[in-house]
Design an enzyme around this catalytic site. Structure first.
Site, short mmCIF file in Angstrom:
data_model
loop_
_atom_site.label_atom_id
_atom_site.label_comp_id
_atom_site.label_asym_id
_atom_site.label_seq_id
_atom_site.Cartn_x
_atom_site.Cartn_y
_atom_site.Cartn_z
N ASP A 143 -3.65 -48.46 -36.01
CA ASP A 143 -3.27 -48.76 -34.56
C ASP A 143 -4.32 -49.42 -34.18
OD1 ASP A 143 -1.39 -46.41 -32.76
OD2 ASP A 143 -3.20 -47.45 -31.84
N LEU B 101 14.62 -39.22 -35.61
CA LEU B 101 13.61 -37.76 -35.55
C LEU B 101 13.87 -37.45 -34.22
CD1 LEU B 101 10.45 -39.30 -37.04
CD2 LEU B 101 12.30 -38.39 -38.17
N LYS C 158 21.86 -47.05 -34.39
CA LYS C 158 20.63 -46.40 -33.75
C LYS C 158 21.05 -46.14 -32.15
CE LYS C 158 16.94 -44.30 -32.40
NZ LYS C 158 16.45 -42.92 -32.67
N ALA D 21 24.59 -27.25 -21.72
CA ALA D 21 24.60 -27.82 -20.32
C ALA D 21 23.18 -27.57 -19.55
CB ALA D 21 25.46 -26.99 -19.25
N GLY D 22 22.54 -28.36 -19.04
CA GLY D 22 21.08 -27.97 -18.22
C GLY D 22 20.73 -28.71 -17.35
N GLY E 86 16.15 -35.76 -21.21
CA GLY E 86 15.09 -36.52 -20.68
C GLY E 86 14.36 -37.04 -21.92
N CYS F 93 13.34 -41.28 -25.52
CA CYS F 93 14.27 -42.09 -26.20
C CYS F 93 15.78 -42.03 -25.37
CB CYS F 93 14.85 -41.35 -27.51
SG CYS F 93 13.23 -41.63 -28.52
N LYS G 4 15.84 -44.22 -22.02
CA LYS G 4 15.11 -45.65 -22.43
C LYS G 4 16.49 -46.28 -23.27
CE LYS G 4 12.23 -46.04 -25.75
NZ LYS G 4 12.77 -46.84 -26.91
N LYS H 15 11.37 -30.57 -23.07
CA LYS H 15 12.52 -29.74 -23.96
C LYS H 15 11.37 -28.81 -24.62
CE LYS H 15 12.69 -32.39 -28.50
NZ LYS H 15 13.47 -32.40 -29.74
C1 UDX Z 1 16.22 -37.92 -29.59
C2 UDX Z 1 17.45 -37.98 -30.67
O1 UDX Z 1 18.14 -36.48 -30.78
C3 UDX Z 1 16.74 -38.49 -31.93
O2 UDX Z 1 17.58 -38.71 -32.99
C4 UDX Z 1 16.00 -39.76 -31.71
O3 UDX Z 1 15.23 -40.30 -32.67
C5 UDX Z 1 15.16 -39.68 -30.44
O4 UDX Z 1 15.65 -39.00 -29.51
P1 UDX Z 1 14.43 -36.29 -28.69
O5 UDX Z 1 14.22 -37.14 -27.63
O6 UDX Z 1 13.26 -35.54 -29.59
O7 UDX Z 1 15.42 -36.75 -29.98
O8 UDX Z 1 15.09 -34.66 -28.25
P2 UDX Z 1 16.48 -34.23 -28.31
O9 UDX Z 1 16.39 -32.88 -29.13
O10 UDX Z 1 17.61 -35.39 -28.91
O11 UDX Z 1 16.92 -34.13 -26.80
C6 UDX Z 1 16.79 -34.94 -25.87
C7 UDX Z 1 17.19 -34.31 -24.45
O12 UDX Z 1 18.42 -33.77 -24.33
C8 UDX Z 1 16.10 -33.22 -23.99
O13 UDX Z 1 15.78 -33.41 -22.59
C9 UDX Z 1 17.19 -32.04 -24.22
O14 UDX Z 1 16.66 -30.78 -23.59
C10 UDX Z 1 18.25 -32.43 -23.84
N1 UDX Z 1 19.40 -31.77 -24.34
C11 UDX Z 1 19.77 -31.92 -25.52
C12 UDX Z 1 20.34 -31.18 -23.58
O15 UDX Z 1 20.18 -31.15 -22.40
N2 UDX Z 1 21.47 -30.64 -24.31
C13 UDX Z 1 21.74 -30.43 -25.41
O16 UDX Z 1 22.72 -29.97 -25.80
C14 UDX Z 1 20.77 -31.14 -26.19
#
Ligand code: UDX
Length: 501
Positions: free
Chosen positions: A34, A156, A227, A275-276, A280, A283, A286, A343
């Site tokens: 890095d 991930l 992806k 639901a929520g 965010g 990933c 973007k 989350k």
């Molecule tokens: C995500 C992808 O799951 C992963 O495969 C990728 O490599 C990177 O992006 P991540 O951003 O760590 O991973 O979180 P994830 O657990 O997928 O949740 C993403 C967002 O969706 C969070 O804000 C979470 O609160 C929201 N979410 C997830 C919901 O609102 N409802 C759900 O049922 C699941």
């Protein structure tokens, strides 16, 4: 296990650091590079720059043995056979992915290639990045015999990144020739032939020697699209259930029952139907934007992605509107905010719905008392402490004197609060839950007005509370509540509390 391979990982963020320690865990020799000297010094002195389950133990196990950290990219490239590029691909101004960090790293790698190397795109990148990386290497004078470029996207999730890596649903390798595909197959062999799961030092997880990980080899372009398409599909599932939730709420149905009923269909599946507050993190927002740009650039009409984004951004406004409808006016109202991370299980606040929502509420004059078990330090950089934004050290301190309690992140500790104590600390027992952590009936029994997501509002049984002399509510409100006939019609009343003032 197979013989270890010399691997270089460039970038020590969530993806790079996790990949580096996990490659070490499955038997390879890794050097992680890095250009951020402070971060490399921290890692070399035993520090852990991010909050991620199991990361500290894997760093303790492998640091300075199978994984080293350095700022010297040239030496790291020279000694490695396979080079993973895991630098940031942030959202550019037009929504497309900004690949300038990738280009800068590739240019630097090019200056140090003296023998055959496999360059691997690990960061999420748009389709055809593989071709651009190839072109960039050639422009810098590297002979085509000395390198191949492969796409090996990561899937991930923050919070479970280590187990997601070691126990993957699938490993995707996008390679345009046999030689480079074989290099990646050798790296992942311990997960694919099950040797890692058979070893007594393996971390616990959901696979066995008999049920090892699957590796799929595709073209580089297909891997790049897998992806983006996977993330966009999951984001679409979330927006879909949120839109259904809003509908459910308006007709008095329950989104938790609906999600369960839908999820039992194995073609739909129960995951990513919570639901929520909308998705965010670093990933989904973007990647959906970047994928949409890719489609536009190719002249493909993929409006569905725009709708996914629209529903997601509206979801935060729906929540703010709920706070307004519970409190009538917002200026000067004291709000307890539980959760700041995007989350549970992470201290990451990038694109966190909680931050956006609190920003809006503060702009409208609210005073916030916020608590998050791990994300407060990072949140303070975006929402600096002020008389209107206080960071406190527990959920109960946040609730002290609050006009309403907002649940913004689904940390397990927020689902088991002592509701009697919580209610007694608040000015008014109003809870607006963006994560559906409680059953409405339980909140009602504990004397809360409880607004959640995609479910009818629950009002406390104030007649019995009043007659038992325990009601926390002002007398005028008893009259209002006792006088009502139909709870569902009342849920849309502009304010409970304001009627009392
Ligand atoms: C995500 C992808 O799951 C992963 O495969 C990728 O490599 C990177 O992006 P991540 O951003 O760590 O991973 O979180 P994830 O657990 O997928 O949740 C993403 C967002 O969706 C969070 O804000 C979470 O609160 C929201 N979410 C997830 C919901 O609102 N409802 C759900 O049922 C699941």
């Amino acid at each position: 296990m197979s013989e270890g391979i010399e691997i270089c990982v460039i970038g020590s963020g969530y993806v790079g650091l996790v990949a580096a320690v996990c490659f070490a865990e499955i038997g390879h020799q890794v050097v992680c590079v890095d250009n951020n000297e402070a971060k490399i010094n921290l890692l070399n002195s035993g520090g852990v720059p991010i909050y991620e389950d199991h990361l500290p133990e894997l760093l303790r196990k492998h640091s300075q043995r199978r994984v080293r950290f350095t700022t010297d990219l040239g030496a790291a490239v020279a000694q490695s056979e396979v080079i993973f590029i895991a630098v940031g691909t942030p959202q550019g101004s037009s929504g497309s992915a900004d690949l300038s960090f990738v280009e800068a790293v590739v240019s630097e790698i090019a200056a140090h290639v003296k023998s055959y190397k496999v360059l691997v795109e690990k960061s999420t990148v748009p389709v055809y990045t593989n071709e651009w990386v190839t072109r960039c290497m050639l422009r810098h004078g590297v002979s085509p015999d000395l390198f191949d470029v492969v796409s090996n996207p990561e899937f991930l999730r923050e919070g479970t990144a280590i187990t997601d890596f070691l126990y993957p649903d699938r490993i995707v390798v996008g390679a345009n020739n046999e030689r480079s595909a074989r290099a990646l197959q050798r790296i992942y062999e311990p997960l694919v032939n099950g040797d890692y799961y058979a070893s007594h030092t393996a971390m616990a997880g959901g696979r066995t020697e008999q049920m090892p990980a699957k590796l799929l080899v595709t073209s580089a372009q297909s891997a790049e699209l897998i992806k983006h398409a996977s993330n966009a599909f999951l984001a679409m599932k979330i927006s879909f259930i949120n839109a259904v939730g809003n509908l459910a709420e308006s007709v008095g149905a329950d989104i938790e029952d609906i999600a369960e009923g839908m999820g039992l269909d194995s073609r739909i599946g129960s995951k990513f139907l919570h639901a929520g507050l909308g998705y965010g993190g670093s990933c989904f927002p973007k990647d959906v934007a970047a994928f949409s740009c890719v489609a536009q650039q190719q002249g493909i009409d993929f409006q569905l992605l725009e709708e996914v984004r629209k529903v997601n951004s509206l979801q935060k406004e729906v929540f703010v509107q709920k706070v307004r409808s519970a409190l009538w006016t917002l200026r000067g109202k004291k709000l307890a905010a539980l959760g700041l991370a995007f989350k549970a299980g992470t201290d990451d606040i990038r694109e966190s719905p909680a931050i956006d929502i609190l920003q809006k509420l503060i702009e409208e004059g609210c005073k916030v008392q916020a608590y998050d078990p791990v994300a407060m330090e990072k949140a303070a950089a975006l929402l600096p402490p002020s008389p209107n934004m206080r960071y406190v050290s527990s959920a109960f301190e946040a609730a002290d004197g609050a006009d309403a309690l907002l649940i913004l992140t689904e940390w397990p500790e927020f689902a088991g609060l002592d509701l009697e104590s919580l209610r007694s600390m608040m000015r008014f027992p109003i809870c607006i839950d963006g994560r559906n952590l409680y059953k409405p009936s339980v909140m009602r029994e504990h004397g809360f007005t409880y607004m959640s997501t995609g479910r009818p509002t629950a009002h406390p049984d104030l007649v019995s509370k009043a007659s038992s002399g325990k009601s926390p509510w002002p007398q005028t409100l008893h009259v209002l509540e006792i006088g009502r006939r139909d709870e569902s019609t009342l849920s849309n009343l502009p304010t409970d509390q304001a009627q009392a003032q």
